[in-house]
Design an enzyme around this catalytic site. Structure first.
Site: not given
Ligand code: GLY
Length: 349
Positions: A84, A199, A217, A227-230, A250-251, A253
């Protein structure tokens, strides 16, 4: 709150000590009280046993919290067995690993981040250099890679045999788990979700109450390239305020970005909430802002998990998640896993 969700399914935080009390089913674990901890303290997501131990070692030797958290998560970034984060992270839909990371230093009020970075094992180190050596905060994609190469990082293949095999398995079943959705896409049950959002978030407070954090992550597995997450978004996957405390996540995003989760948690702690209460209240906002049918179980609850972790300047710490989960704490001895307070005591139906 979604009208399908019964109040009885919520777990109420009823005291300042943050004791989780079930109104109905009695199968959730009691949460860890938000007791002040002697400084220094390091917390992280559950995959941070070695990371928190390393960070604590650095703090005890008089190191800075930013050095501590980055050295801690570097262990996980370089570990091929954690699929991850960093090297060995699960790739995007085209089989390429793209990494996101952020760092934030409470002492200097500075931060840096990279998104969709390819070919570099330790994006947290690159995020730190964005903070220290540029006038910018967030570099993405090709620009982030060029910056990393200019500052001395070497290109490496981040795909391991294991992550390539998992990607090929996903490709062979591609359809129901596709990232491209129609308006009417049906929900996927909790246990059937086969995308991964793993993450590591790590937060540290030194003996003087100075705070730093990082989140790093490989992001959502099988994502659309770019794609970019949180995790790299300051205020979503990470926020540090040296006057108050820090939070990270984490989780899923996409669910966190909508509520600016880490910043919200810190602001709630500023208002006097304990870390655990602040994390729970932020998760309630996540539930309220999750309305897409494809993201809900038949009973109206989210079919994904999201975790928040938080620590105050004084060393109080806490964590909460939509569904039962754990996080890692080191208060100077061995790292240990403790229960996050679950907003819901059982997975959605
Ligand atoms: N929290 C990690 C993501 O959604 O990329």
């Amino acid at each position: 709150m979604n009208s399908k969700i019964q109040r009885r399914d919520f777990i109420k935080i009823t005291s300042a000590a943050g004791v989780a009390l079930l109104a109905n089913e009695g199968d959730a674990r009691a949460s860890e009280p938000a007791a002040p901890s002697p400084l220094p303290v390091v917390i992280s997501s559950a995959n941070g046993m070695k990371a928190t131990a390393k960070a604590m070692e650095i703090l005890k030797a008089g190191g800075k919290p930013l050095d501590a958290v980055i050295a801690g998560v570097n262990i996980v970034e370089e570990d091929p067995s954690d699929t991850s984060v960093g090297y060995g992270g699960l790739p995007n839909e085209e089989g390429e690993v793209e990494l996101d990371a952020s760092v934030m230093d409470g002492l200097t009020c500075r931060c840096g981040a990279v998104g969709a970075l390819k070919s570099i094992k330790t994006p947290s180190k690159v995020a730190r250099l964005v903070m220290e050596r540029t006038d910018h905060i967030f570099l993405v994609g090709e620009g982030a890679l060029r910056f990393a190469l200019l500052t001395g990082f070497k290109k490496e293949d981040l795909l391991t045999d294991e992550s390539r095999k998992k990607w090929l398995e996903w490709k062979s079943k591609l359809s129901a788990t596709d990232n491209w959705l129609s308006e009417e896409s049906e929900g996927t049950a909790f246990g059937e979700v086969i995308k991964h959002y793993g993450t590591i978030n790590c937060l540290a407070v030194d003996p003087n109450g100075n705070i730093a954090g990082t989140t790093t992550t490989s992001g959502l597995s099988w994502k659309i390239p770019g794609r970019v997450g949180d995790s790299p978004i300051i205020g979503a996957g990470l926020y540090v305020d040296n006057e108050i405390g820090a939070a990270g996540s984490t989780g899923r995003g996409e669910a966190n970005i909508k509520v600016c989760g880490a910043h919200t948690v810190v602001e709630l702690m500023r208002q006097g909430k304990t870390p655990e209460q602040a994390c729970i209240e932020t998760l309630e906002r996540v539930v309220k802002t999750t309305k897409e049918k494809r993201l809900l179980g038949a009973d109206g609850r989210p079919n994904f998990n999201l975790n928040f972790y938080a620590v105050t300047k004084k060393g109080e710490y806490g964590g909460a998640a939509l569904y039962p989960s754990r996080f890692c704490v080191n208060t100077g001895a061995e790292s240990k896993l403790v229960d996050s307070a679950p907003l819901f005591n059982r997975p959605p139906r």
